[in-house]
Design a protein around this motif. Structure first.
Motif, PDB file in Angstrom:
ATOM      1  N   ASP A   1       0.814  -1.225   0.000  1.00 51.74           N
ATOM      2  CA  ASP A   1       0.000   0.000   0.000  1.00 51.74           C
ATOM      3  C   ASP A   1       0.844   1.270   0.000  1.00 51.74           C
ATOM      4  O   ASP A   1       0.310   2.373   0.074  1.00 51.74           O
ATOM      5  CB  ASP A   1      -0.970   0.001   1.185  1.00 51.74           C
ATOM      6  CG  ASP A   1      -0.272   0.036   2.531  1.00 51.74           C
ATOM      7  OD1 ASP A   1       0.945  -0.252   2.592  1.00 51.74           O
ATOM      8  OD2 ASP A   1      -0.943   0.341   3.536  1.00 51.74           O
ATOM      9  N   SER A   2       2.164   1.147  -0.113  1.00 49.95           N
ATOM     10  CA  SER A   2       3.031   2.330  -0.135  1.00 49.95           C
ATOM     11  C   SER A   2       2.906   3.057  -1.468  1.00 49.95           C
ATOM     12  O   SER A   2       2.498   2.480  -2.484  1.00 49.95           O
ATOM     13  CB  SER A   2       4.490   1.925   0.094  1.00 49.95           C
ATOM     14  OG  SER A   2       4.983   1.218  -1.033  1.00 49.95           O
ATOM     15  N   LEU A   3       3.265   4.329  -1.474  1.00 50.45           N
ATOM     16  CA  LEU A   3       3.244   5.109  -2.704  1.00 50.45           C
ATOM     17  C   LEU A   3       4.198   4.501  -3.733  1.00 50.45           C
ATOM     18  O   LEU A   3       3.875   4.427  -4.928  1.00 50.45           O
ATOM     19  CB  LEU A   3       3.611   6.571  -2.415  1.00 50.45           C
ATOM     20  CG  LEU A   3       3.569   7.510  -3.610  1.00 50.45           C
ATOM     21  CD1 LEU A   3       2.191   7.527  -4.256  1.00 50.45           C
ATOM     22  CD2 LEU A   3       3.966   8.919  -3.198  1.00 50.45           C
ATOM     23  N   PHE A   4       5.374   4.067  -3.278  1.00 54.28           N
ATOM     24  CA  PHE A   4       6.340   3.432  -4.177  1.00 54.28           C
ATOM     25  C   PHE A   4       5.707   2.240  -4.883  1.00 54.28           C
ATOM     26  O   PHE A   4       5.729   2.140  -6.119  1.00 54.28           O
ATOM     27  CB  PHE A   4       7.594   2.999  -3.410  1.00 54.28           C
ATOM     28  CG  PHE A   4       8.528   2.157  -4.235  1.00 54.28           C
ATOM     29  CD1 PHE A   4       9.362   2.742  -5.171  1.00 54.28           C
ATOM     30  CD2 PHE A   4       8.549   0.775  -4.101  1.00 54.28           C
ATOM     31  CE1 PHE A   4      10.206   1.971  -5.963  1.00 54.28           C
ATOM     32  CE2 PHE A   4       9.383  -0.006  -4.878  1.00 54.28           C
ATOM     33  CZ  PHE A   4      10.222   0.595  -5.811  1.00 54.28           C
ATOM     34  N   LYS A   5       5.150   1.307  -4.112  1.00 51.93           N
ATOM     35  CA  LYS A   5       4.568   0.090  -4.697  1.00 51.93           C
ATOM     36  C   LYS A   5       3.366   0.418  -5.577  1.00 51.93           C
ATOM     37  O   LYS A   5       3.213  -0.150  -6.659  1.00 51.93           O
ATOM     38  CB  LYS A   5       4.177  -0.910  -3.605  1.00 51.93           C
ATOM     39  CG  LYS A   5       5.360  -1.664  -3.036  1.00 51.93           C
ATOM     40  CD  LYS A   5       5.987  -2.549  -4.091  1.00 51.93           C
ATOM     41  CE  LYS A   5       7.015  -3.472  -3.498  1.00 51.93           C
ATOM     42  NZ  LYS A   5       7.588  -4.382  -4.492  1.00 51.93           N
ATOM     43  N   LYS A   6       2.519   1.328  -5.129  1.00 53.20           N
ATOM     44  CA  LYS A   6       1.362   1.701  -5.952  1.00 53.20           C
ATOM     45  C   LYS A   6       1.817   2.274  -7.293  1.00 53.20           C
ATOM     46  O   LYS A   6       1.257   1.953  -8.348  1.00 53.20           O
ATOM     47  CB  LYS A   6       0.480   2.704  -5.212  1.00 53.20           C
ATOM     48  CG  LYS A   6      -0.323   2.094  -4.086  1.00 53.20           C
ATOM     49  CD  LYS A   6      -1.136   3.166  -3.378  1.00 53.20           C
ATOM     50  CE  LYS A   6      -1.905   2.580  -2.213  1.00 53.20           C
ATOM     51  NZ  LYS A   6      -2.624   3.608  -1.460  1.00 53.20           N
ATOM     52  N   THR A   7       2.830   3.131  -7.251  1.00 51.68           N
ATOM     53  CA  THR A   7       3.353   3.723  -8.479  1.00 51.68           C
ATOM     54  C   THR A   7       3.928   2.652  -9.382  1.00 51.68           C
ATOM     55  O   THR A   7       3.620   2.601 -10.582  1.00 51.68           O
ATOM     56  CB  THR A   7       4.440   4.776  -8.160  1.00 51.68           C
ATOM     57  OG1 THR A   7       3.877   5.783  -7.333  1.00 51.68           O
ATOM     58  CG2 THR A   7       5.010   5.383  -9.426  1.00 51.68           C
TER      59      THR A   7
END
Length: 161
Positions: free
Chosen positions: A43-49
């Motif tokens: 759910d991190s911004l890195f993973k979502k991106t």
């Protein structure tokens, strides 16, 4: 060609830096997309991106039109195929085989170095390095092996890998 290269932190991510350095060194034009590491949770911004770009959810990722390439070695191999004129690999088949052997070893080997001496370009920790070399013989062995291997390639015509 309109390449986009997604990378992580240039200070800590050797994986990201490998294709970035190749593309910069050989003057291969690309758009750089720096995706900051905030967390590696799904759910991190890195993973979502990264999941929006690739099923892998990792960096580096190279986009070439509708093609998505993951993994630094796969990216560099692709660039070598697309840019024969730049000689990313040696032309001689024997030298190319040796270069590929070295790259494969660097890509997947040296586990002790990876574990105890992670990349941090901006930092200097000589005392910590001395302690690691003292307490972890496997790190010292890998460094000695790497030094011997690279030195032999610079000084000898007969190469044994």
């Amino acid at each position: 060609m309109n390449y986009t290269l997604y990378i992580g932190n240039k200070n800590y991510s050797t994986w990201s830096m490998r294709p970035w350095v190749v593309m910069r060194y050989f003057d291969i034009p690309f758009n750089e997309k720096l995706v900051k590491f905030d967390s590696f949770n799904d759910d991190s911004l890195f993973k979502k991106t990264m999941f929006s770009v690739s099923k892998y959810g990792t960096v580096p990722i190279l986009i070439d039109e509708d093609l998505v390439i993951s993994d630094s070695l796969a990216i560099c191999e692709y660039l070598a195929e697309k840019h024969h004129d730049l000689a990313l690999w040696p032309a001689d088949p024997k030298k190319r085989a040796i270069a590929r052997s070295l790259v494969a070893k660097m890509h997947s080997g040296f586990q002790a170095i990876r574990t105890y001496l992670p990349m941090n370009i901006e930092a200097e920790f000589p005392q910590i390095g001395q302690i690691i070399l003292r307490d972890h013989l496997e790190v010292k062995k890998e460094i000695m092996f790497l030094d011997d291997l690279l030195s032999s390639l610079l000084t000898s015509k007969k190469i044994k890998l």
